[in-house]
Design an enzyme around this catalytic site. Structure first.
Site, PDB file in Angstrom:
ATOM      1  N   ASP A 191      13.417  -4.971 -16.665  1.00  0.00           N
ATOM      2  CA  ASP A 191      12.078  -4.679 -16.471  1.00  0.00           C
ATOM      3  C   ASP A 191      11.621  -4.808 -17.869  1.00  0.00           C
ATOM      4  O   ASP A 191      10.403  -5.598 -17.896  1.00  0.00           O
ATOM      5  CB  ASP A 191      11.839  -3.311 -15.891  1.00  0.00           C
ATOM      6  CG  ASP A 191      10.091  -3.118 -15.599  1.00  0.00           C
ATOM      7  OD1 ASP A 191       9.597  -3.951 -14.689  1.00  0.00           O
ATOM      8  OD2 ASP A 191       9.603  -2.256 -16.157  1.00  0.00           O
ATOM      9  N   LYS A 226       8.656  -7.639 -19.217  1.00  0.00           N
ATOM     10  CA  LYS A 226       7.365  -7.566 -20.026  1.00  0.00           C
ATOM     11  C   LYS A 226       7.410  -8.120 -21.420  1.00  0.00           C
ATOM     12  O   LYS A 226       6.251  -8.493 -21.680  1.00  0.00           O
ATOM     13  CB  LYS A 226       7.204  -6.057 -20.125  1.00  0.00           C
ATOM     14  CG  LYS A 226       7.237  -5.237 -18.916  1.00  0.00           C
ATOM     15  CD  LYS A 226       7.086  -3.629 -19.027  1.00  0.00           C
ATOM     16  CE  LYS A 226       6.705  -2.723 -17.556  1.00  0.00           C
ATOM     17  NZ  LYS A 226       6.892  -1.420 -17.980  1.00  0.00           N
ATOM     18  N   VAL A 277       2.335  -5.087 -17.942  1.00  0.00           N
ATOM     19  CA  VAL A 277       2.664  -4.577 -19.336  1.00  0.00           C
ATOM     20  C   VAL A 277       1.815  -3.376 -19.394  1.00  0.00           C
ATOM     21  O   VAL A 277       0.603  -3.489 -19.500  1.00  0.00           O
ATOM     22  CB  VAL A 277       2.667  -5.399 -20.252  1.00  0.00           C
ATOM     23  CG1 VAL A 277       3.161  -4.963 -21.683  1.00  0.00           C
ATOM     24  CG2 VAL A 277       3.564  -6.912 -19.845  1.00  0.00           C
ATOM     25  N   GLY A 289       7.909   9.270  -9.352  1.00  0.00           N
ATOM     26  CA  GLY A 289       7.372   7.965  -9.354  1.00  0.00           C
ATOM     27  C   GLY A 289       7.243   7.121 -10.540  1.00  0.00           C
ATOM     28  O   GLY A 289       6.481   6.076 -10.480  1.00  0.00           O
ATOM     29  N   VAL A 314       1.371   3.202  -5.209  1.00  0.00           N
ATOM     30  CA  VAL A 314       0.283   2.655  -6.225  1.00  0.00           C
ATOM     31  C   VAL A 314      -1.068   2.027  -5.321  1.00  0.00           C
ATOM     32  O   VAL A 314      -1.928   2.427  -5.641  1.00  0.00           O
ATOM     33  CB  VAL A 314       0.790   1.608  -7.246  1.00  0.00           C
ATOM     34  CG1 VAL A 314      -0.158   0.978  -7.839  1.00  0.00           C
ATOM     35  CG2 VAL A 314       1.926   2.007  -8.148  1.00  0.00           C
ATOM     36  N   GLU A 329      11.226   2.045 -10.550  1.00  0.00           N
ATOM     37  CA  GLU A 329      10.987   1.284  -9.592  1.00  0.00           C
ATOM     38  C   GLU A 329      11.997   1.890  -8.562  1.00  0.00           C
ATOM     39  O   GLU A 329      12.892   2.735  -8.805  1.00  0.00           O
ATOM     40  CB  GLU A 329      11.963  -0.182  -9.855  1.00  0.00           C
ATOM     41  CG  GLU A 329      10.962  -0.857 -11.170  1.00  0.00           C
ATOM     42  CD  GLU A 329       9.620  -1.589 -10.744  1.00  0.00           C
ATOM     43  OE1 GLU A 329       9.313  -1.714  -9.494  1.00  0.00           O
ATOM     44  OE2 GLU A 329       8.895  -2.053 -11.550  1.00  0.00           O
ATOM     45  N   LYS A 339       5.376  -8.120 -11.084  1.00  0.00           N
ATOM     46  CA  LYS A 339       5.930  -8.826 -12.335  1.00  0.00           C
ATOM     47  C   LYS A 339       6.549 -10.184 -12.102  1.00  0.00           C
ATOM     48  O   LYS A 339       6.662 -10.908 -13.239  1.00  0.00           O
ATOM     49  CB  LYS A 339       6.632  -8.096 -13.449  1.00  0.00           C
ATOM     50  CG  LYS A 339       6.169  -6.671 -14.002  1.00  0.00           C
ATOM     51  CD  LYS A 339       7.084  -5.964 -14.586  1.00  0.00           C
ATOM     52  CE  LYS A 339       6.722  -4.501 -14.729  1.00  0.00           C
ATOM     53  NZ  LYS A 339       6.678  -3.750 -13.555  1.00  0.00           N
ATOM     54  N   LEU A 369      -2.763   0.231 -19.403  1.00  0.00           N
ATOM     55  CA  LEU A 369      -3.311   0.286 -20.845  1.00  0.00           C
ATOM     56  C   LEU A 369      -3.747  -1.262 -21.293  1.00  0.00           C
ATOM     57  O   LEU A 369      -3.096  -2.153 -20.341  1.00  0.00           O
ATOM     58  CB  LEU A 369      -2.018   0.277 -21.866  1.00  0.00           C
ATOM     59  CG  LEU A 369      -1.462   1.777 -21.969  1.00  0.00           C
ATOM     60  CD1 LEU A 369      -0.144   1.756 -22.678  1.00  0.00           C
ATOM     61  CD2 LEU A 369      -2.548   2.880 -22.346  1.00  0.00           C
ATOM     62  N   VAL A 371       0.949  -1.293  -0.203  1.00  0.00           N
ATOM     63  CA  VAL A 371       0.128   0.005  -0.082  1.00  0.00           C
ATOM     64  C   VAL A 371       0.905   1.273   0.267  1.00  0.00           C
ATOM     65  O   VAL A 371       0.628   2.208   0.753  1.00  0.00           O
ATOM     66  CB  VAL A 371      -1.000  -0.010   1.240  1.00  0.00           C
ATOM     67  CG1 VAL A 371      -2.082  -1.017   0.989  1.00  0.00           C
ATOM     68  CG2 VAL A 371      -0.335  -0.297   2.300  1.00  0.00           C
TER      69      VAL A 371
END
Length: 818
Positions: A683, A687, A614, A669, A481, A672, A584, A618, A478
């Site tokens: 990263d 993805k 990913v 932000g 995000v 990572e 991920k 979106l 928490v």
């Protein structure tokens, strides 16, 4: 003539008895009445417990008897003025002395018989009816007290005596035909055999007494007054949204009462049903409430036409499942008969029966307290076959309960049982046995007792809730995000409830330091203040507590980047708890792990969703899934998948150092916590790996080529050392920028997948390329498929940021909930 019955809670004390008398006085303004009363609430249990203590040699029975005396004395003194108490107190004292004498005898013998149990238990109703009759008389009501033992005659099957209607009905008609009074007060539950010895007609038998009297008198109505406002669609202690059933048939009411609904004693309805006498279930403490009307089937069918086809959900706990199996049973007649005879001889009631069509096994459900006795009886009956290994020893499973759907109209609506078992399956509730009668009024399922509350809520929500479906969330992570997600849920919950009929209830949250739970929902406006005061965080404890809550429609949400959290997904999926992962690590771990998680979600009828892995918010994975599921084949993927790297290279123009631009991205932000995961390409590798797998290709992280642009030494040491290293290598980054400018190109970190091979790396993108006009933190994905061969399917938009990522997680939660 009306017959009114008041239960133990209705006459538990003087205050409640006053309410009862008020109800009776309102009734007799229009008609005469017979009033059947139970013992003071809890009094029968106290009487039987005192006998049990005495039989054990425990002198605490004397203390219990003293409490019994005090309760009756207190009730008399609260109801009757002092000048008129002596006669009634003398009756109570005499009765208590007799109770004490009986218990003294039990104590000396260390033994109690069913006959003595009935004798003791009868004092409860006998005393309460005397007190209530005296109070009514003092209050000016023309009342006559009647001992039910004078009217109701039974056999000598003590504690569960069978009524002899040929003697009982004329007795009642003769005894209650006087016209000199307005009210008869009758003691419920108790009766006598042909010798005049006291018997009882089963716990809850006061209802039955009232029904027998109503049938004998051809009463206009029978009213059962209790502490709830009618029969309900489910037990309100288990289903918070249970509703009162306004009208129900005799058959439906009998099924519900048999399967655990405590409002009415199961045998009650038979006498009044034969005479077609309407039965009302009413609330002593809310007499103005309409209550439930129980009527004949024809009336109920008309009333039910526009209502739910399922009228109620009920359950029975403390069930044992007995299974008789063996190859020697196939094709041999008489096995069922011998099984039921063995149980019948031990007076073991069979609650549910199911038998396989192969005749290889017979399964029955009985009260768990009788399970050991049943095993001994059945094994003895089939000892010969067991010795020849034709039949296995009886299998006994305990810790089970029966959940039942009841409805007269289920038989004319196909798919009810399918809907029932589908709802249970979606929530990971394993069904051990199933039974459905030919009348189709009842569909029963045997489940684990620990799943009963969950099962009832799941079914009640599926068959009765028209307002909303409640979803329970357990969230790990928490931070930035996660905080945005909780804010969005708080803002959107009312809209979801109104438009999608969903109510999201955040039940548990955890960060790296603390965790807290609240079954009814954490306050999303004050959680930031409350969480630091909560218990220390422990991932294993969080998982155990979340699963132990066993709530319907549960979803586990991972908004961390922690490998340990990803490692617990399988535990949730195996309990049919959906998993929504922003993390991920699981989907990009070894292929066998990724595949197992997908298979678990399918096997346990839940969801494993990771759209935000990913492209943040979106719809990249969702769109890819739609392509694949509809039969399209992905041949090539070209994408800018790092909002961080796109942001960095869009802002790096030489006016500031590369290190400063990365610091700004982290401050806003977009990176990572360790920016090297973004800038090193790890990263992006994850993805493109996830996209390749979702496209149907088996691939590992080691199969992806990473054309890194960072100097190797910058990948070592702390995050701060990383920034210092980038500062020292500014000339390297400036050279990359200048080379791109010379070719009139932009720098983009691009991921590609083609012909089963994947790579990531920095590329020079010319103005005519689809990736060129990509600004800020935007991502773009180009899918080249069999259907989109010449012009790719393009998905483009913000690919980083707490708000859009949280919205992507939120969308996955809604998908999982639906």
């Amino acid at each position: 003539m009306k017959v009114l019955k008041f239960g133990g809670t209705s006459v538990a004390n003087a205050e409640n008895i006053s309410k009862v008398v008020s109800i009776v006085k309102n009734t007799i303004r229009e008609d005469k009445a017979v009033v059947v009363v139970s013992a003071l609430g809890g009094l029968t249990d106290m009487l039987l417990k005192s006998a049990a203590f005495a039989a054990e040699g425990n002198e605490d029975y004397k203390q219990l008897i003293a409490e019994i005396e005090k309760r009756h004395f207190d009730t008399v003194k609260a109801l009757i003025p002092v000048a008129h108490q002596s006669h009634l107190l003398s009756i109570v004292k005499t009765a208590v002395n007799e109770i004490e004498d009986i218990c003294n005898g039990i104590f000396l013998l260390n033994e109690i018989t069913p006959r003595i149990k009935d004798r003791l238990a009868a004092y409860g109703e006998w005393l309460s009816s005397q007190i209530i009759a005296a109070y009514m008389q003092f209050d000016g009501v023309k009342v006559q007290w009647v001992d039910a033992r004078e009217m109701i005659k039974t056999n000598s099957n003590y504690t569960q005596a069978q009524v002899d209607f040929s003697l009982t009905l004329p007795n009642i008609a003769r005894t209650l035909d006087h016209k000199s009074c307005d009210v008869y007060i009758v003691s419920g539950f108790i009766a006598s055999n042909e010798k005049g010895i006291t018997t009882t007609i089963g716990r809850g038998g006061s209802d039955y007494t009232a029904a027998i009297i109503a049938a004998a008198l051809n009463a206009d109505t029978l009213e059962i007054w209790t502490d709830v406002s009618g029969m309900m669609t489910a037990d309100p202690r288990l289903a918070a949204n249970a509703k009162v059933i306004d009208r129900i048939s005799y058959g439906e009411a009998m099924e519900l009462s048999h399967f655990g609904a405590k409002v009415i004693y199961p045998p009650t309805l038979q006498p009044v049903m034969n005479k077609n006498i309407p039965v009302w279930i009413k609330n002593t403490f809310a007499p103005e409430d309409p209550g439930t009307l129980i009527v004949n089937d024809e009336q109920s069918v008309v009333a039910a036409a526009s209502e739910n086809i399922v009228r109620g959900i009920s359950s029975i706990n403390n069930i044992a499942l007995l299974s008789l199996e063996g190859s020697g049973m196939v094709g041999i007649p008489g096995f069922s008969k011998r099984l039921f005879e063995a149980l019948s001889q031990e007076r073991i009631n069979v609650i549910l029966i199911t038998q396989s069509s192969s005749e290889h096994s017979i399964c029955v459900a009985v009260d768990a307290s009788k399970a050991e006795l049943a095993k001994q009886a059945v094994d003895a009956a089939f000892a010969g076959e067991q010795a020849l290994q034709l039949v296995d020893p009886l299998k006994v499973e305990t810790g089970l309960s029966i959940v039942a759907l009841v409805g007269e109209q289920m038989k004319s609506h196909p798919g009810v049982s399918g809907r029932m078992f589908s709802a249970l399956g979606r929530n990971g509730i394993n069904v051990r046995a199933i039974a459905q009668g030919s009348s189709e009024k009842n569909i029963s399922a045997v489940v684990s007792t620990e799943d009963v509350a969950k099962a009832i809520n799941v079914l009640h929500e599926d068959f009765f809730e028209t307002t909303y479906k409640q979803v329970h969330l357990f969230i790990v992570g928490v931070g930035n995000v996660g905080s945005k997600l909780l804010e969005q849920i708080d803002q959107q919950n009312a809209w979801l409830q109104e438009r999608l009929k969903l109510k999201i209830n955040v039940v548990g949250i955890s960060n790296s330091r603390n965790m807290m739970f609240h079954k009814k929902g954490i306050d999303l406006k004050s959680w930031k203040e409350e969480l630091p005061k909560a218990q220390p965080a422990s991932l294993q404890d969080f998982v155990e507590i979340a699963l132990s809550h066993n709530l319907r429609n549960s979803i586990f949400v991972d908004i961390s980047a922690n490998a340990e959290v990803a490692a617990v997904y399988d535990r949730f999926l195996q309990k049919s708890v959906s998993v929504v992962a922003c993390n991920k690590i699981a989907a990009s771990s070894e292929y066998k792990i990724y595949k197992r998680l997908k298979e678990l979600a399918s096997a346990y009828n839940c969801k494993f969703l990771f759209e935000t892995n990913v492209g943040a918010g979106l719809p990249v994975i969702g769109t890819l899934n739609d392509l694949v599921h509809s039969g399209d084949k992905v041949h090539k993927i070209e994408a800018v998948l790092s909002g961080t790297l796109n942001y960095v290279f869009n802002h790096y123009d030489g006016s500031r150092s590369f290190s400063e631009v990365v610091r700004q991205a982290q401050a806003e932000g977009y990176t990572e916590p360790d920016p090297r995961l973004d800038l090193g390409g790890t990263d992006v590798m994850r993805k493109i790996l996830i996209l390749a797998r979702e496209a149907g290709y088996e691939m590992e992280m080691s199969d992806i080529v990473n054309n890194a642009f960072l100097p190797a030494e910058c990948m070592e040491g702390s995050v701060e050392a990383f920034y210092e290293c980038m500062q020292r290598h500014e000339a390297h980054f400036r050279k990359l920028l200048e080379e791109a400018k010379e070719k009139n190109c932009k720098l983009k970190f691009v991921a590609t997948f083609e012909n089963g091979k994947a790579a990531v790396g920095l590329q020079h993108i010319s103005p005519d390329n689809d990736l060129y006009n990509l600004y800020g933190k935007d991502n773009v994905v180009l899918f080249y498929t069999s259907r989109y061969a010449e012009q790719p399917l393009v998905i483009k938009g913000a690919g980083a940021g707490a708000d859009v990522t949280a919205s992507g997680v939120f969308a996955d939660i809604v998908r999982a909930a639906q």
